[in-house]
Scaffold this motif. Sequence first.
Motif, PDB file in Angstrom:
ATOM      1  N   SER A 348      -6.408 -42.305  40.097  1.00  0.00           N
ATOM      2  CA  SER A 348      -6.413 -40.898  40.510  1.00  0.00           C
ATOM      3  C   SER A 348      -7.356 -40.078  39.625  1.00  0.00           C
ATOM      4  O   SER A 348      -8.044 -39.172  40.111  1.00  0.00           O
ATOM      5  N   ILE A 349      -7.413 -40.417  38.341  1.00  0.00           N
ATOM      6  CA  ILE A 349      -8.329 -39.719  37.422  1.00  0.00           C
ATOM      7  C   ILE A 349      -9.785 -39.971  37.821  1.00  0.00           C
ATOM      8  O   ILE A 349     -10.623 -39.053  37.787  1.00  0.00           O
ATOM      9  N   THR A 353     -12.358 -37.008  39.017  1.00  0.00           N
ATOM     10  CA  THR A 353     -13.687 -36.850  38.401  1.00  0.00           C
ATOM     11  C   THR A 353     -14.785 -36.859  39.458  1.00  0.00           C
ATOM     12  O   THR A 353     -15.685 -36.011  39.453  1.00  0.00           O
ATOM     13  N   GLY A 354     -14.712 -37.836  40.394  1.00  0.00           N
ATOM     14  CA  GLY A 354     -15.747 -37.973  41.416  1.00  0.00           C
ATOM     15  C   GLY A 354     -15.815 -36.782  42.360  1.00  0.00           C
ATOM     16  O   GLY A 354     -16.906 -36.251  42.640  1.00  0.00           O
ATOM     17  N   PHE A 358     -18.830 -33.966  42.960  1.00  0.00           N
ATOM     18  CA  PHE A 358     -19.431 -33.678  44.276  1.00  0.00           C
ATOM     19  C   PHE A 358     -19.312 -32.199  44.610  1.00  0.00           C
ATOM     20  O   PHE A 358     -20.221 -31.595  45.192  1.00  0.00           O
ATOM     21  N   LEU A 359     -18.183 -31.614  44.220  1.00  0.00           N
ATOM     22  CA  LEU A 359     -17.934 -30.204  44.541  1.00  0.00           C
ATOM     23  C   LEU A 359     -18.764 -29.271  43.664  1.00  0.00           C
ATOM     24  O   LEU A 359     -19.240 -28.221  44.134  1.00  0.00           O
ATOM     25  N   LEU A 371     -19.961 -40.833  44.248  1.00  0.00           N
ATOM     26  CA  LEU A 371     -19.369 -41.818  45.160  1.00  0.00           C
ATOM     27  C   LEU A 371     -18.907 -43.070  44.420  1.00  0.00           C
ATOM     28  O   LEU A 371     -17.957 -43.742  44.850  1.00  0.00           O
ATOM     29  N   PHE A 372     -19.555 -43.387  43.315  1.00  0.00           N
ATOM     30  CA  PHE A 372     -19.120 -44.544  42.514  1.00  0.00           C
ATOM     31  C   PHE A 372     -17.722 -44.281  41.937  1.00  0.00           C
ATOM     32  O   PHE A 372     -16.903 -45.199  41.853  1.00  0.00           O
ATOM     33  N   MET A 373     -17.464 -43.025  41.560  1.00  0.00           N
ATOM     34  CA  MET A 373     -16.162 -42.676  41.000  1.00  0.00           C
ATOM     35  C   MET A 373     -15.088 -42.615  42.085  1.00  0.00           C
ATOM     36  O   MET A 373     -13.986 -43.158  41.923  1.00  0.00           O
ATOM     37  N   THR A 374     -15.401 -41.959  43.196  1.00  0.00           N
ATOM     38  CA  THR A 374     -14.386 -41.780  44.243  1.00  0.00           C
ATOM     39  C   THR A 374     -14.099 -43.078  44.984  1.00  0.00           C
ATOM     40  O   THR A 374     -12.930 -43.452  45.176  1.00  0.00           O
TER      41      THR A 374
END
Length: 489
Positions: A348-349, A353-354, A358-359, A371-374
Amino acid sequence: MEKASSKGSRSSLEKRVDTSSEHTGSSEHDSALDKKVWWKIDLYVLPVITMFYLLSWLDRTNLGNARVAGLQRDLKMTNTQYSIALTVTFIPYILSEIPSNLLLKIVGPNLLLPVLLTGWGIVTTLQGVVHSYAGLLVCRFFIGLLEGGVLPGIVLYLSFFYPRRKMQTRISAFFSSASLSGAFSGLLATGIMKMHGIGNRPAWAWIFILEGLFTVVFGILTFFLLPRSPAHAYFLNQQEKDYVVGQLRADGAIGADDKADSFSWAEVRQTFRLPQVWLLGFVYFFNGTIVYSLGYFTPSIVQGLGYTPIRTQLMTVGPYAAAFFLTNVTSYIGDKYRCRGVIIVFCSICCITGFAMFLGSHHKATLYGSLFMTIGGINCSSPPLAAWVANNTAPHVRRATALAFLSMITNSGGILSTWLLGSLSPAPRYTMATRVLLSFSILMGLFAVLTLAYLHDQNKKKKVIRETTTKTEEAEGLGDRSAWYEYIL
């Protein structure tokens, strides 16, 4: 007194040795047998199950690749109609999950799962010959109907073969194939798009036809590859079969006898009285919304960064390849240290972060890097979630119902995702959708912590009962509520 003490010490030692042997194979003979048995099951069962889920995810989400390849334009679909096409898949998908999982053991997974696989492969292929929006809707309905029982079914199927402590890495093996399919579909779609015009068919049609035909062929093969249970495994000798069944019973993964795991409506009802099922229901909903938002819309998100269609397909490979690696590493840690909830909080962290990246950024590299994070975070959360449910619900019917019910909740989140990015939040920034997904990432971690707290509290209460009573004094049929059934955190 000395003799009694000596005898007591010896008895205590023997008990510890027996228990250790039962759970970890401490003797040389049991250790060798233990390694051989799980290696065999890994070799014969896991690759088939992994391919099952890879094809399931590929055939369900390749609509996103087909959209980039011109499907929406050729069928003259609006964004709202595209969202409807995605939603139509989820309705029968959700409705079929509990019936399919309850039928799995009765019909036999060696028959039911291959029938579902072959069936949706045929329908996927037929998507390549549709000429209208109505035809696409019919195909998407039947894909959902046939695929609905697959995910909860294969998690339940693995619980027939593996003790609870070994489940997450095995679930990860097939769940990470979703990451692999995300990378593979991008590469495959890139190659297939060059077939545009062959046979007077557009590139998107060939994506469905070729991927669907492969699924049909593999589906037919699985009739001969999947054993019904460890007792029917053609690759195990009798000693190995007995060892697996003994390990599963000692671990609480299966009941003490067939009667304990037989079908009962009472056990179905008991499932909905388990607090951990409802707590995890929230986690599953948030997880499902994020998983499907990224699964269906990653190609569109990447294309919105300004890449050409072919370049877009290639750019989707990196985040999913990274997710494949992260999923397997976290699952190894999860099994080694028997921690499911902590891994989900970590995931979830990563998602928080991802989505925040993006936001909050307008830089192309940062947006792509998010996208790598999400994708990595949400993909590596699925194996511990599935393992957590399978680990902490018993007997069989309760486990089957819980897995199917929570999968239904996941796919309810999938319905939300089809509208969230499909038409309610405009491309290329998807601002409103990103805010919702960021909030869901926070809530996913919060409810994982609440589930951890509840299970930890229940284990403390069970420990007190074990110290003050004996197992023979306990009522029968308690399943996971038994004081001797320790929840995995």
